[in-house]
Design an enzyme around this catalytic site. Structure first.
Site, PDB file in Angstrom:
ATOM      1  N   ASP A   1       0.836  -1.210   0.000  1.00 11.53           N
ATOM      2  CA  ASP A   1       0.000   0.000   0.000  1.00 11.53           C
ATOM      3  C   ASP A   1       0.866   1.254   0.000  1.00 11.53           C
ATOM      4  O   ASP A   1       0.342   2.363  -0.141  1.00 11.53           O
ATOM      5  CB  ASP A   1      -0.947   0.006   1.207  1.00 11.53           C
ATOM      6  N   ASN A   2       2.173   1.081   0.163  1.00  6.84           N
ATOM      7  CA  ASN A   2       3.075   2.233   0.121  1.00  6.84           C
ATOM      8  C   ASN A   2       3.954   2.207  -1.125  1.00  6.84           C
ATOM      9  O   ASN A   2       5.045   2.774  -1.130  1.00  6.84           O
ATOM     10  CB  ASN A   2       3.951   2.256   1.381  1.00  6.84           C
TER      11      ASN A   2
ATOM     12  N   ASP B   1       4.767   7.999   2.005  1.00  3.40           N
ATOM     13  CA  ASP B   1       4.611   7.607   3.414  1.00  3.40           C
ATOM     14  C   ASP B   1       5.922   7.554   4.183  1.00  3.40           C
ATOM     15  O   ASP B   1       6.567   6.514   4.293  1.00  3.40           O
ATOM     16  CB  ASP B   1       3.839   6.289   3.544  1.00  3.40           C
TER      17      ASP B   1
HETATM   18  P1  AMP Z   1       0.744   3.657   6.936  1.00  2.00           P
HETATM   19  O1  AMP Z   1       1.598   2.785   7.821  1.00  2.00           O
HETATM   20  O2  AMP Z   1       0.782   5.114   7.317  1.00  2.00           O
HETATM   21  O3  AMP Z   1       0.995   3.422   5.502  1.00  2.00           O
HETATM   22  O4  AMP Z   1      -0.768   3.234   7.254  1.00  2.00           O
HETATM   23  C1  AMP Z   1      -1.244   1.928   7.093  1.00  2.00           C
HETATM   24  C2  AMP Z   1      -2.736   1.899   7.280  1.00  2.00           C
HETATM   25  O5  AMP Z   1      -3.084   2.255   8.620  1.00  2.00           O
HETATM   26  C3  AMP Z   1      -3.511   2.856   6.392  1.00  2.00           C
HETATM   27  O6  AMP Z   1      -4.703   2.226   6.021  1.00  2.00           O
HETATM   28  C4  AMP Z   1      -3.777   4.024   7.304  1.00  2.00           C
HETATM   29  O7  AMP Z   1      -4.902   4.777   6.898  1.00  2.00           O
HETATM   30  C5  AMP Z   1      -4.004   3.340   8.625  1.00  2.00           C
HETATM   31  N1  AMP Z   1      -3.733   4.211   9.784  1.00  2.00           N
HETATM   32  C6  AMP Z   1      -2.533   4.632  10.227  1.00  2.00           C
HETATM   33  N2  AMP Z   1      -2.677   5.427  11.299  1.00  2.00           N
HETATM   34  C7  AMP Z   1      -3.999   5.525  11.561  1.00  2.00           C
HETATM   35  C8  AMP Z   1      -4.801   6.207  12.541  1.00  2.00           C
HETATM   36  N3  AMP Z   1      -4.246   6.966  13.500  1.00  2.00           N
HETATM   37  N4  AMP Z   1      -6.140   6.074  12.471  1.00  2.00           N
HETATM   38  C9  AMP Z   1      -6.717   5.317  11.525  1.00  2.00           C
HETATM   39  N5  AMP Z   1      -6.031   4.657  10.579  1.00  2.00           N
HETATM   40  C10 AMP Z   1      -4.688   4.751  10.579  1.00  2.00           C
HETATM   41 MG    MG Z   2       0.505   4.076   3.790  1.00  2.00          MG
END
Ligand code: AMP
Ligand code: MG
Length: 495
Positions: A255-256, A265
């Site tokens: 997803d990144n 990200d």
């Molecule tokens: P990331 O690690 O930032 O790429 O995020 C991975 C997933 O976790 C994505 O679907 C984000 O939207 C979700 N996510 C990360 N932090 C939060 C948060 N504080 N609240 C809700 N969803 C989150």
């Molecule tokens: Mg992400």
């Protein structure tokens, strides 16, 4: 400029409604601007002075989207540390819409930390000041280093406390990207196609991605395969640029991984001090899956996940059965090591001040031997290449051999340096591609700690330095040095 004259399109939401949930950002009780990239604002045709007004801040937090905009939370899936999550999506983010920049390019305006959405699962949908300032600075540094990346237009403190281990000040980051389409977007689409045959969602994502990033793909005989080829090529280039500046992304989940080839990200990312293929910074990457030296192989693994989503469409477009489609996709994936190897070797040759068109065997041996020397001594990745140019010019200070002084195996170095010098390296060309300054982890952490305590000055000074990475200045000397404590640095996922 105002929220009524700014025009945001909603092409993603229109083309891919299955992946878009209409949504509204949470209001920020007391917005304060912490960082604004004025150059980027100008590039986007946005007036920085207006962005600083109350209306501007309410745009940057998403509270008051422009008239006619249609903010959405985007759906996507993804492999996280190898395990598949069918429903990720924008759990704390929104796509405000797309705008056309001064050069006619379509750019996404997106928010991070804008509140809960239907994709939030157990999360609070929020973000805090430290990690958002971190993304602002590191993405600005990456851009200045010439690495394809999403950008941060600005960071606004919301005036709302966010509960983490302790209450922390909340923030929203306004992100600009050439799109937010990811490998995970295709994974989500493929799952929906499987459940509801006939929706053609993967085909529409391919067409949308191609139109935005790789228009020639639409004219290819097998567009899905052409998209895979294109993304393989740009991701090989991207990871080569990371490796050449010593960047460790830290969370290379599917997803990144963008279809545009931009870095996205900036959570637990870090820059190398000492060169080490096994370097890991993220607290959660205990197995070293996303270690520095693993990044090319993981990119290829992620591209294989992309290929899987495309198999039925490749089969249909190429008139093949499943096995035939697999064969065609595997052939594309197998080009990755060569594409990456070529891109990385070319960057290393440039870092060594060597001309293009060098005998590939000579180049490969020279680069390989250098990496062995660097790894054995864990030489400071950024400082070493600047010192090589100093040594070449004979301006290395009293001893005159600052690069040699960093390595352990001196006979091997002398042999290497003789071969290198015989190729006629150009020290000025080296300084033009080897940064003097990257965001040093310990300095960035100190700047973010100061920002948390209400002092933005260290952050602003560091931002100035890392956005001028090739301009060596005596007063910036401390920014060129690794952590004097030298200890292992740990990063935490930026929630
Ligand atoms: P990331 O690690 O930032 O790429 O995020 C991975 C997933 O976790 C994505 O679907 C984000 O939207 C979700 N996510 C990360 N932090 C939060 C948060 N504080 N609240 C809700 N969803 C989150
Ligand atoms: Mg992400």
């Amino acid at each position: 400029m105002s929220t009524t004259t700014l025009h945001l399109e909603h092409r993603f939401a229109d083309a891919l409604p299955e992946l878009a949930v209409d949504w509204q950002a949470e209001a920020a009780p007391g917005p304060t601007l912490l960082a604004l990239d004025e150059e980027l604002a100008a590039e986007l045709g946005l007036d920085p002075a207006w962005l600083r007004t109350e209306d501007g801040l309410r745009l940057l937090t998403g509270e008051r989207p422009p008239t006619g905009a249609r903010p959405v939370a985007q759906g996507y899936a993804g492999h996280q540390f190898g395990g598949y999550s069918p429903r990720l999506g924008d759990g704390r983010a929104l796509l405000l819409g797309e705008l056309t920049d001064r050069e006619g390019r379509l750019r996404d305006l997106h928010l991070k930390g804008s509140g809960r959405t239907p994709w939030s699962r157990g999360g609070d949908g929020l973000a805090v000041v430290g990690p958002m300032l971190r993304e602002h600075l590191v993405s600005a540094a990456m851009h200045a280093l010439g690495v394809p990346t999403t950008r941060s237009l600005g960071v606004v403190a919301t005036g709302r406390a966010v509960q983490r281990e302790q209450p922390l000040p909340g923030a929203v980051l306004a992100r600009v990207a050439s799109s937010h389409l990811r490998v995970g977007t295709l994974q989500y689409a493929a799952a929906l196609d499987h459940q509801q045959p006939g929706t053609g969602l993967v085909r529409r994502v391919v067409e949308h991605a191609a139109a935005r990033h790789h228009p020639h793909v639409l004219d290819a005989e097998v567009p899905a395969l052409a998209l895979l080829e294109e993304v393989t090529r740009i991701q090989a280039e991207l990871v080569a640029t990371w490796m050449s500046v010593g960047f460790v992304h830290g969370v290379m989940n599917t997803d990144n991984v963008t279809l545009s080839g931009e870095t996205i990200d900036y959570g637990p990312c870090a820059f190398l001090d000492g060169f080490d293929q096994a370097a890991v910074f993220s607290s959660i990457d205990t197995g070293g899956r996303y270690a520095f030296g693993q990044q090319p192989a993981i990119t290829q693994w992620n591209l294989a996940r992309m290929a899987e989503t495309l198999l039925p469409l490749v089969a249909e477009q190429a008139g093949l059965d499943q096995d035939g489609a697999v064969e065609r996709c595997v052939a594309v994936l197998e080009t990755f090591p060569t594409l990456y190897g070529e891109a990385y070797a070319a960057r290393l040759a440039a870092k060594l001040g060597l001309p293009t068109g060098l005998d590939p065997e000579v180049r490969t041996a020279l680069v390989g031997d250098l990496l062995t020397l660097m790894q054995a001594a864990r030489v400071d990745h950024t400082g070493f290449f600047r010192d090589l140019a100093r040594e070449l010019r004979g301006t290395g200070g009293e001893q005159g051999t600052p690069a040699r002084d960093r390595v352990l195996d001196l006979p091997a170095y002398d042999d290497w340096a003789t071969r290198w010098r015989a190729l006629g390296p150009d020290p000025d060309a080296m300084d033009a591609v080897n940064p003097a300054y990257v965001p040093r982890n310990h300095l960035l952490q100190a700047a973010l700690d100061a920002a948390d305590a209400g002092d933005l000055a260290p952050f602003e000074r560091m931002l100035e330095v890392v956005t001028h990475p090739f301009e060596e200045r005596p007063e910036w000397a401390a920014y060129a040095l690794p952590d004097p404590a030298g200890g292992p640095f740990v990063t935490y996922c930026g929630t």
